[in-house]
Design a protein around this motif. Structure first.
Motif, PDB file in Angstrom:
ATOM      1  N   SER A   1       0.818  -1.221   0.000  1.00 18.91           N
ATOM      2  CA  SER A   1       0.000   0.000   0.000  1.00 18.91           C
ATOM      3  C   SER A   1       0.849   1.267   0.000  1.00 18.91           C
ATOM      4  O   SER A   1       0.303   2.375   0.105  1.00 18.91           O
ATOM      5  N   ASN A   2       2.165   1.114  -0.103  1.00 21.15           N
ATOM      6  CA  ASN A   2       3.086   2.261  -0.096  1.00 21.15           C
ATOM      7  C   ASN A   2       2.923   3.111   1.162  1.00 21.15           C
ATOM      8  O   ASN A   2       2.900   4.343   1.109  1.00 21.15           O
TER       9      ASN A   2
ATOM     10  N   TYR B   1       4.279   2.388  17.058  1.00 18.55           N
ATOM     11  CA  TYR B   1       4.869   2.850  15.797  1.00 18.55           C
ATOM     12  C   TYR B   1       5.547   1.667  15.108  1.00 18.55           C
ATOM     13  O   TYR B   1       6.349   0.950  15.719  1.00 18.55           O
ATOM     14  N   ILE B   2       5.209   1.467  13.845  1.00 18.66           N
ATOM     15  CA  ILE B   2       5.786   0.378  13.057  1.00 18.66           C
ATOM     16  C   ILE B   2       6.282   0.947  11.741  1.00 18.66           C
ATOM     17  O   ILE B   2       5.589   1.741  11.089  1.00 18.66           O
ATOM     18  N   SER B   3       7.476   0.537  11.324  1.00 20.60           N
ATOM     19  CA  SER B   3       7.978   0.947  10.016  1.00 20.60           C
ATOM     20  C   SER B   3       8.467  -0.278   9.258  1.00 20.60           C
ATOM     21  O   SER B   3       8.887  -1.275   9.860  1.00 20.60           O
ATOM     22  N   ILE B   4       8.422  -0.200   7.942  1.00 17.03           N
ATOM     23  CA  ILE B   4       8.888  -1.323   7.125  1.00 17.03           C
ATOM     24  C   ILE B   4      10.412  -1.465   7.200  1.00 17.03           C
ATOM     25  O   ILE B   4      10.966  -2.467   6.751  1.00 17.03           O
ATOM     26  N   GLU B   5      11.067  -0.470   7.790  1.00 17.23           N
ATOM     27  CA  GLU B   5      12.517  -0.537   7.989  1.00 17.23           C
ATOM     28  C   GLU B   5      12.887  -1.332   9.239  1.00 17.23           C
ATOM     29  O   GLU B   5      14.074  -1.525   9.539  1.00 17.23           O
TER      30      GLU B   5
ATOM     31  N   SER C   1      10.085   8.700  10.707  1.00 18.33           N
ATOM     32  CA  SER C   1      10.981   8.975   9.577  1.00 18.33           C
ATOM     33  C   SER C   1      10.491  10.210   8.845  1.00 18.33           C
ATOM     34  O   SER C   1       9.326  10.277   8.418  1.00 18.33           O
ATOM     35  N   ARG C   2      11.382  11.174   8.699  1.00 15.28           N
ATOM     36  CA  ARG C   2      10.996  12.457   8.126  1.00 15.28           C
ATOM     37  C   ARG C   2      10.761  12.366   6.622  1.00 15.28           C
ATOM     38  O   ARG C   2      11.386  11.578   5.919  1.00 15.28           O
ATOM     39  N   ASN C   3       9.840  13.235   6.175  1.00 20.99           N
ATOM     40  CA  ASN C   3       9.553  13.418   4.758  1.00 20.99           C
ATOM     41  C   ASN C   3       9.090  12.135   4.064  1.00 20.99           C
ATOM     42  O   ASN C   3       9.349  11.915   2.881  1.00 20.99           O
ATOM     43  N   LYS C   4       8.411  11.285   4.827  1.00 18.65           N
ATOM     44  CA  LYS C   4       7.802  10.082   4.262  1.00 18.65           C
ATOM     45  C   LYS C   4       6.341  10.035   4.697  1.00 18.65           C
ATOM     46  O   LYS C   4       5.982  10.558   5.751  1.00 18.65           O
ATOM     47  N   PRO C   5       5.490   9.388   3.909  1.00 21.92           N
ATOM     48  CA  PRO C   5       4.088   9.256   4.329  1.00 21.92           C
ATOM     49  C   PRO C   5       3.983   8.431   5.603  1.00 21.92           C
ATOM     50  O   PRO C   5       4.828   7.575   5.881  1.00 21.92           O
TER      51      PRO C   5
ATOM     52  N   VAL D   1      -2.088   9.470   5.905  1.00 24.29           N
ATOM     53  CA  VAL D   1      -3.121   8.693   5.222  1.00 24.29           C
ATOM     54  C   VAL D   1      -3.844   7.797   6.228  1.00 24.29           C
ATOM     55  O   VAL D   1      -3.317   7.468   7.294  1.00 24.29           O
ATOM     56  N   ASN D   2      -5.053   7.431   5.861  1.00 26.02           N
ATOM     57  CA  ASN D   2      -5.832   6.516   6.704  1.00 26.02           C
ATOM     58  C   ASN D   2      -5.252   5.108   6.538  1.00 26.02           C
ATOM     59  O   ASN D   2      -5.394   4.488   5.490  1.00 26.02           O
TER      60      ASN D   2
END
Length: 358
Positions: A16-17, A47-51, A90-94, A119-120
């Protein structure tokens, strides 16, 4: 963290980007960590990130000593909790935001201008939760087994002509005796004309001869919900009520027979609704055919005429058609179904044949 569930979330985020996500719903945090935290008005955020960054932001008022497989970031009532959270984004990312995060937190985060867009992200977790894993399926089956036992005990008490409210109180005692953890929702117990109100609030009414009695009940066991409805008649049943009962029962059966992987939720709704309409009672079937269920009694997803999503193995939802004639009679019959690889398994075993309590 429950790794298999986390991987489902991360996979959906990638597709879903959505590179990062804030999960605030306590039920979804429980789904991923196995820990219930009820923050009230205070901020709670996973908080979860793909990184591979996973952090739980939690007020010091809620001590959590267990290792949840996620870094815990503590804050106090006098800290700027949103600022603390923003420093990990993470800055400047959705960034995706799930569920009903209070505006006072979301707007403050947006003011800090850390993410490129908001985004939702609710669907990421909601759709993952729709597909139950083996552990969840067993917990759901057990909750429904207890609910079946409770319904049988409750039916035995109807003959005593308790008020709606009193019958609900007795039901709570039954759940406690069976080892359940209370109601999954406030029971809907309606006699006669009250049964014609699909979401009637139990009152002081007592049953009269010929009344239909709707018993819509559910319990929680090990954090998973059950839900079932049976309709019975008090001392006698009118021919018109018999006819309505048979129609609703057939609609229930037709909808259940439709459930299998690959069909759409709207197709299941149609199976019940079309039959009721063909018998001339379409305008008296005033709600959707069902809803998803799991950690919450109304999980994301429903069995409605506008839901074109595809049914998949592991989903659990209700099938509950009804007919409600205002001021006269109401009938609803509800079962939970588990979607299997080639059909479905009905989780409720309580008999559905027309029953008159004498």
């Amino acid at each position: 963290m429950k790794i298999n569930r986390l991987e489902k979330i991360l996979d959906s985020m990638r597709k879903s980007n959505i590179p990062q996500l804030i999960i605030s719903d306590p039920a979804s945090i429980f789904y991923l960590t196995g820990k219930w935290i009820h923050p009230g008005e205070r901020m709670l955020a996973l908080y979860i990130s793909i990184e591979g960054k996973y952090k739980l932001f939690i007020n010091e008022l809620f001590p959590v000593s267990e290792d949840l497989g996620v870094e815990k970031i503590w804050f106090s009532d006098t800290d700027d909790c949103v600022k603390i959270l923003s420093e990990s984004i993470s800055r400047n990312k959705p960034i995706g935001i799930d569920k009903n995060w209070p505006a006072r937190f979301l707007i403050e985060l947006m003011k800090k201008d850390v993410a490129s867009s908001y985004v939702n992200g609710s669907f990421v977790v909601d759709k993952a939760r729709m597909i139950k894993d083996k552990e969840e399926i067993e917990l759901m089956k057990n909750a429904s087994r207890l609910n079946d036992m409770a319904m049988e005990k409750l039916l035995d008490l109807v003959v005593d002509a308790h008020s709606e409210k009193k019958l609900g109180e007795l039901l709570l005692s039954i759940y406690e005796e069976l080892g359940a953890h209370g109601f999954s929702f406030e029971p809907i117990i309606g006699y006669g004309k009250n049964a014609a109100n699909p979401h009637h609030s139990s009152g002081d009414a007592t049953p009269k001869e010929g009344d239909s009695i709707i018993l819509d009940i559910g319990c929680v066991k090990d954090s998973y919900c059950s839900d079932m409805t049976r309709t019975v008649f008090f001392r006698s049943v009118k021919e018109k009520s018999k006819e309505i009962y048979k129609i609703v029962l057939e609609a229930n059966k037709r909808a259940i027979e439709t459930v299998k992987p690959g069909v759409r939720f709207c197709d299941i709704d149609f199976a019940a609704r079309d039959f009721i309409e063909s018998k001339g009672y379409g305008k008296y079937f005033t709600h959707r055919t069902g809803h998803s269920i799991g950690i919450e009694v109304h999980d994301f997803g429903d069995v409605s005429s506008i839901n074109t999503d595809i049914v998949k193995p592991g989903m659990i939802f209700s099938i509950e058609p009804g007919i409600y004639l205002p001021g006269d009679v109401g009938v609803r019959i509800e079962d939970l179904v588990l979607v299997t690889k080639d059909g479905c398994e009905v989780l409720n075993k309580v008999d559905k044949d027309l029953k008159v309590i004498i």
